[in-house]
Design a protein around this motif. Structure first.
Motif, PDB file in Angstrom:
ATOM      1  N   VAL A  31      71.383   8.294  39.677  1.00  0.00           N
ATOM      2  CA  VAL A  31      70.018   8.325  40.186  1.00  0.00           C
ATOM      3  C   VAL A  31      69.107   8.710  39.019  1.00  0.00           C
ATOM      4  N   GLY A  32      68.089   7.911  38.782  1.00  0.00           N
ATOM      5  CA  GLY A  32      67.209   8.174  37.645  1.00  0.00           C
ATOM      6  C   GLY A  32      67.787   7.617  36.366  1.00  0.00           C
ATOM      7  N   VAL A  39      74.774   7.460  28.039  1.00  0.00           N
ATOM      8  CA  VAL A  39      74.356   6.344  27.186  1.00  0.00           C
ATOM      9  C   VAL A  39      75.359   6.135  26.052  1.00  0.00           C
ATOM     10  N   ILE A  40      75.764   7.229  25.399  1.00  0.00           N
ATOM     11  CA  ILE A  40      76.708   7.118  24.286  1.00  0.00           C
ATOM     12  C   ILE A  40      78.073   6.654  24.791  1.00  0.00           C
ATOM     13  N   ALA A  41      78.521   7.223  25.922  1.00  0.00           N
ATOM     14  CA  ALA A  41      79.827   6.833  26.462  1.00  0.00           C
ATOM     15  C   ALA A  41      79.833   5.362  26.851  1.00  0.00           C
ATOM     16  N   PHE A 166      70.599   0.808  33.045  1.00  0.00           N
ATOM     17  CA  PHE A 166      69.306   0.908  32.363  1.00  0.00           C
ATOM     18  C   PHE A 166      68.320   0.004  33.101  1.00  0.00           C
ATOM     19  N   ARG A 167      67.300   0.584  33.747  1.00  0.00           N
ATOM     20  CA  ARG A 167      66.470  -0.178  34.671  1.00  0.00           C
ATOM     21  C   ARG A 167      65.138  -0.638  34.109  1.00  0.00           C
ATOM     22  N   THR A 168      64.676  -0.105  33.000  1.00  0.00           N
ATOM     23  CA  THR A 168      63.413  -0.527  32.406  1.00  0.00           C
ATOM     24  C   THR A 168      63.682  -1.088  31.014  1.00  0.00           C
ATOM     25  N   ALA A 173      66.302  -1.021  25.782  1.00  0.00           N
ATOM     26  CA  ALA A 173      66.208  -1.106  24.326  1.00  0.00           C
ATOM     27  C   ALA A 173      66.891   0.093  23.673  1.00  0.00           C
ATOM     28  N   ARG A 174      66.663   1.286  24.236  1.00  0.00           N
ATOM     29  CA  ARG A 174      67.307   2.485  23.681  1.00  0.00           C
ATOM     30  C   ARG A 174      68.802   2.478  23.961  1.00  0.00           C
ATOM     31  N   GLY A 175      69.178   2.126  25.201  1.00  0.00           N
ATOM     32  CA  GLY A 175      70.591   2.150  25.577  1.00  0.00           C
ATOM     33  C   GLY A 175      71.414   1.093  24.877  1.00  0.00           C
TER      34      GLY A 175
END
Length: 489
Positions: A31-32, A39-41, A166-168, A173-175
């Motif tokens: 959630v969120g 992200v790293i995993a 990653f929803r946005t 881009a970051r993920g």
């Protein structure tokens, strides 16, 4: 394990539904925004995926032909079968993954159940029994078939999680940055590390070492494989009601996807042509030794790693479509630099510029595909990541065909003599043909790809900020399914 629509466990599953570790892992939902650790995993999964696939594609033919003595023709036929099976599996696995929802989620069960068969099958490729040539070909076909099924099941579903985790556009881009960096490292080690291993400890122990390392990274990556909560009772029946035929028909009727996947095919064909042409370029254009191909390829990877972070910033600022147009322009112009060098050093410097473009492709392509999937959800009310990544995987396999046709055509037109001994001097036209193959043909493909993404209809940044112009949205809505009717009309 699947459950009825109401979500109640089957008889005998009471222990699994308790508050134990297994139940907590099963019931994880995101959630969120994902945490940094998640992200790293999640990104770590690209290391073993690239390591296994790069090692396989780079050395399996050499192993079976040179080391085991199998006929090159038989191995080539087996590799064709491998390519066809892999291409067909992509949309099939994607469609099934979209339609099958369990208490563990849609994607995570495929990933969790496929990791061990994938690693074991990869290792067995390099551990054949003492068969004769016919038996070795049979072994190759069977083991590689298991490898293909497991690889598609694991890697496609990992990719299908990307737009969900990653929803946005900013999150994506970051993920995507750590994911692509892990993938580049795996690619480099699969190319350069495998020869070091099989040259020192042998093929069997190389397979064991790479398998154990890959398994460890896959297990770590499971910490980032988290699906989001949904009203399963509301969507289960509609997901199951969309068959493979309808899935394919609607997917390939989606204008955004068609322009995307054609552009992606052209761009990946460009990269395939560049990689295939480098050995010829080294020998016939800059006059280097065969080993100097490493010095042309290494700068591409070296420049790509930091450039991924820069392209991440660009995507967040301008959105996927505009970023992709910039990427194509940079990549196309960079490849023209191969028209100039006369030395290995000069060609290596050109590779640094090409690496910046390659990083852009790695960063932006999946972000753009995630945007297509978001738009599809707004039209259908369903998340169909599996089908879109599967259909994309099916189409881009054609880059191998495009590469083979273009390389053969240019070499043939230049007068290249196949299989000529090192003492035979090729016609001077071969150097010109190879230079054009590396410095001009990719530009032509890039121009066509630029046209595809110019027509790509999702113009915003991918956060629901009006990607499709009103007139196009009305026209598409007339021919597209609605949220209450997911089947194409």
């Amino acid at each position: 394990m699947s459950y009825p629509a109401g979500g109640s466990p089957e008889p005998g599953d009471h222990a699994a539904s308790g508050p134990g570790l297994l139940a907590r892992v099963r019931d994880r939902r995101l959630v969120g925004a994902p945490s940094r650790a998640q992200v790293i995993a999640y990104g770590a999964s690209s290391f073993p995926s690239s390591l296994l696939s790069q090692t396989f594609s780079a050395f399996v033919v050499y192993f079976y032909v040179e080391h085991l003595g199998v006929s090159a023709g038989w191995v080539a036929g087996a590799m064709v079968a491998h390519g066809i099976l892999n291409a067909v599996l992509n949309p099939l696995v994607g469609a099934v993954s979209d339609r099958r929802r369990t208490r563990w989620g849609r994607r995570v069960p495929w990933i969790g159940l496929g990791i061990v068969p994938l690693v074991v099958a990869f290792s067995l490729v390099w551990m054949p029994p003492p068969f004769g040539p016919t038996g070795l070909v049979a072994w190759f076909l069977v083991v590689v078939a298991v490898y293909d099924v497991a690889y598609v099941a694991v890697v496609l579903n990992i990719s299908a999680l990307f737009p969900e985790v990653f929803r946005t556009t900013a999150e994506r881009a970051r993920g995507n940055s750590p994911r692509q960096i892990f993938g580049l490292v795996g690619m480099i080690l699969g190319t350069a590390g495998a020869p070091l291993l099989y040259g020192t400890i042998g093929w069997t122990w190389m397979a064991v070492a790479l398998g154990v390392v890959s398994l460890g990274f896959f297990v770590w990556s499971l910490a980032g494989m988290v699906e989001r909560p949904v009203d399963e009772a509301a969507v289960r029946e509609r997901e199951a009601g969309v068959g493979l035929r309808d899935q394919l028909r609607y997917t390939f009727a989606n204008r955004a996807f068609v322009t995307y996947v054609l552009g992606s095919l052209l761009l990946q064909s460009t990269t395939s042509v560049v990689l295939a042409a480098v050995p010829f370029y080294v020998r016939y254009v800059v006059g280097g030794a065969e080993a100097d191909a490493t010095f042309l390829l290494a700068p591409i990877f070296v420049a790509a790693v930091p450039s991924i972070l820069g392209w991440s910033w660009v995507v967040r600022r301008v959105g996927p479509r505009t970023a992709m147009l910039w990427v194509i322009a940079v990549y196309g112009l960079a490849t023209t630099l191969y028209l100039l060098p006369t030395t290995v050093l000069g060609a290596a410097l050109a590779g640094l510029a090409v690496g910046v473009g390659v990083a852009g492709l790695m960063q932006v392509l999946e972000v753009a595909l995630a945007q297509v999937i978001d738009d599809d959800e707004r039209r259908t009310g369903l998340r169909r990541e599996g089908m879109y990544f599967g259909a994309n995987g099916f189409v881009v396999r054609g880059s191998v065909i495009v590469q083979a046709v273009l390389v053969a055509a240019v070499l043939g037109a230049s007068g290249y003599v196949e299989g000529a001994a090192s003492s035979v001097v090729q016609p001077e036209s071969v150097a010109t043909g190879v230079r054009l193959l590396l410095g001009a043909v990719p530009v032509g493909l890039a121009v066509l790809a630029f046209g595809c993404f110019w027509l790509y209809p999702l113009r915003g940044r991918g956060d629901g900020d009006g990607e499709v112009p009103v007139a196009e949205a009305i026209a598409d809505a007339a021919a597209s399914p609605t949220a209450s009717d997911p089947l194409p009309r």
